[in-house]
Design an enzyme around this catalytic site. Structure first.
Site, PDB file in Angstrom:
ATOM      1  CG  HIS A 107      -4.084 -76.711   1.726  1.00 17.50           C
ATOM      2  ND1 HIS A 107      -4.045 -75.336   1.876  1.00 17.50           N
ATOM      3  CD2 HIS A 107      -3.574 -76.958   0.491  1.00 17.50           C
ATOM      4  CE1 HIS A 107      -3.527 -74.783   0.800  1.00 17.50           C
ATOM      5  NE2 HIS A 107      -3.236 -75.744  -0.070  1.00 17.50           N
TER       6      HIS A 107
ATOM      7  CB  CYS B 137      -4.070 -77.252  -3.034  1.00 16.74           C
ATOM      8  SG  CYS B 137      -2.474 -78.096  -2.920  1.00 16.74           S
TER       9      CYS B 137
END
Length: 164
Positions: A128, A140
């Site tokens: 992201h 992430c």
């Protein structure tokens, strides 16, 4: 490795002959991923989905799916929907996919602990947008907005993400 793979290196994410600056989890890279450890899981993963905010950005790829106001991601290891998309109202612990900030305006969903989720084995591992260069994630991989959008337009379902 193929030039179509996303490969994490100490200097960034290698893809399509370029090196893209990125951030990873505050806990570094681990082979023993656990819920809440802030680490990015090592291994060969696949990009299995792409979701986006249709009220903020155009559809990034033909296979992407819009994020709706009730879209969430379960991160409660005790819940049967652990590491799965769910819809509000939802009483167990979860992440809201439709965030006020732009971090999840475009999300590439990675298959970490997704097929047969191991409770506590880590959830919501995505690619992201980053908060800012070098700012760590909760596990992430995060990229600059323009880089994320360029990569999203060039990958396909099943693209490999290799985290040594």
């Amino acid at each position: 490795m193929s030039p179509r793979d996303l490969v994490l290196t100490p200097r960034g994410l290698r893809f399509a002959g370029r090196l893209w600056p990125c951030s990873i989890g505050r806990g570094g890279v681990t082979g023993q991923k656990r819920e809440g450890d802030g680490a990015t899981p090592s291994g060969t993963h696949r990009v299995v989905g792409m979701v986006y905010r249709p009220d903020r950005i155009p559809r990034p790829a033909h296979w992407s799916r819009p994020i709706g106001p009730r879209d969430l991601w379960c991160d409660d290891p005790r819940h049967p929907a652990y590491n799965r998309p769910v819809r509000a109202p939802f009483g167990a612990s979860h992440e809201t996919l439709r965030r006020a900030d732009p971090l999840y305006d475009l999300v590439l969903i990675v298959d970490w602990n997704l097929t047969a989720p191991v409770p506590g084995g880590g959830s919501a591992i995505f690619i992201h947008e980053w908060r800012r260069p070098g700012y760590p994630t909760e596990g992430c991989i995060a990229l600059e907005r323009k880089d994320l959008h360029e990569i999203a337009g060039r990958i396909r379902p099943g693209t490999r993400l290799i985290v040594p």
